[in-house]
Design a protein around this motif. Sequence first.
Motif, short mmCIF file in Angstrom:
data_model
loop_
_atom_site.label_atom_id
_atom_site.label_comp_id
_atom_site.label_asym_id
_atom_site.label_seq_id
_atom_site.Cartn_x
_atom_site.Cartn_y
_atom_site.Cartn_z
N ALA A 39 2.48 5.80 6.01
CA ALA A 39 1.13 6.30 5.75
C ALA A 39 0.51 6.89 7.01
O ALA A 39 -0.30 7.82 6.92
N ASP A 40 0.88 6.37 8.19
CA ASP A 40 0.39 6.93 9.45
C ASP A 40 1.04 8.29 9.72
O ASP A 40 0.43 9.16 10.34
N SER A 77 5.31 5.23 -5.41
CA SER A 77 4.45 5.08 -6.57
C SER A 77 3.05 5.58 -6.22
O SER A 77 2.75 5.85 -5.07
N ALA A 78 2.23 5.66 -7.26
CA ALA A 78 0.84 6.07 -7.08
C ALA A 78 -0.01 5.35 -8.11
O ALA A 78 0.48 4.94 -9.17
N THR A 79 -1.29 5.20 -7.79
CA THR A 79 -2.25 4.60 -8.71
C THR A 79 -3.55 5.40 -8.63
O THR A 79 -3.79 6.10 -7.64
N SER A 80 -4.34 5.28 -9.68
CA SER A 80 -5.65 5.93 -9.70
C SER A 80 -6.54 5.22 -10.71
O SER A 80 -6.08 4.88 -11.80
N PRO A 81 -7.82 5.04 -10.38
CA PRO A 81 -8.73 4.42 -11.34
C PRO A 81 -9.04 5.35 -12.53
O PRO A 81 -9.60 4.88 -13.51
N VAL A 82 -8.64 6.62 -12.46
CA VAL A 82 -8.95 7.54 -13.56
C VAL A 82 -7.88 7.52 -14.66
O VAL A 82 -8.03 8.20 -15.67
N ILE A 140 -6.74 8.88 -5.56
CA ILE A 140 -5.32 8.65 -5.83
C ILE A 140 -4.75 7.91 -4.62
O ILE A 140 -4.92 8.35 -3.48
N THR A 141 -4.11 6.78 -4.88
CA THR A 141 -3.49 6.00 -3.80
C THR A 141 -1.98 6.16 -3.89
O THR A 141 -1.37 5.90 -4.93
N LEU A 142 -1.39 6.61 -2.78
CA LEU A 142 0.06 6.77 -2.68
C LEU A 142 0.64 5.57 -1.96
O LEU A 142 0.11 5.15 -0.92
N THR A 143 1.73 5.01 -2.49
CA THR A 143 2.43 3.90 -1.83
C THR A 143 3.78 4.41 -1.37
O THR A 143 4.55 4.98 -2.15
N PHE A 144 4.06 4.19 -0.08
CA PHE A 144 5.29 4.68 0.54
C PHE A 144 6.38 3.61 0.55
O PHE A 144 6.13 2.45 0.21
N GLU A 145 7.58 4.00 0.96
CA GLU A 145 8.75 3.12 0.92
C GLU A 145 8.57 1.86 1.75
O GLU A 145 9.19 0.83 1.47
N ASP A 146 7.73 1.89 2.77
CA ASP A 146 7.52 0.71 3.60
C ASP A 146 6.35 -0.14 3.14
O ASP A 146 5.95 -1.09 3.81
N GLY A 147 5.76 0.22 1.98
CA GLY A 147 4.65 -0.54 1.43
C GLY A 147 3.29 -0.08 1.93
O GLY A 147 2.26 -0.53 1.43
N SER A 148 3.26 0.81 2.91
CA SER A 148 1.98 1.32 3.40
C SER A 148 1.38 2.26 2.35
O SER A 148 2.09 2.82 1.51
N THR A 149 0.06 2.41 2.41
CA THR A 149 -0.62 3.24 1.41
C THR A 149 -1.61 4.18 2.07
O THR A 149 -2.08 3.94 3.19
N THR A 150 -1.90 5.25 1.36
CA THR A 150 -2.98 6.15 1.75
C THR A 150 -3.69 6.58 0.48
O THR A 150 -3.06 6.77 -0.56
#
Length: 164
Positions: A39-40, A77-82, A140-150
């Motif tokens: 995410a960084d 993966s990704a998530t979103s409240p919408v 929209i929240t993106l989750t990366f392979e290392d578990g970090s998110t943005t």
Amino acid sequence: MKRLVHTTALAILMSMTVACQADADKAAAPTTGKTATAADSVTVESPFVRAVPPGQPNSAAFMALVNASDTEHSVKSATSPVAATVELHTHTNNNGVMEMRQVPQIDVPAKGRTELKPGGLHIMLIGLTQDLKAGEKAAITLTFEDGSTTTVDAPIQEVTPPKH
């Protein structure tokens, strides 16, 4: 004179002990340098979500993912409240018929970029929980392979379908 030599030797010994203890403390101390996460390293450019008419159950999100690091990263993966469900997708040409397919991840090459755009890779927003009106934003929240998110606040935009 003997006492002076003894005192001087004791002072030298004590300073060496203090110096050795300081080195040991430094070695045992946790490092303050943080290892960069995916995410960084990966930034999101030009995100947007497709506006849809009220009552439409699904939409899609698009963006460019830019990786500044020397290591390949991937969105897992990704998530979103919408939306009730959010999936990573691509379009494929199956004997002349364009089909959407879920993919397990979206790779972002080292020192490279991956475009999520209409007709290609995208993020599906399935089971919308609210109307997606142009001019508003969708998180929209993106989750990366290392578990970090943005998390990005993607503007909701009218999108003209591509012309064939």
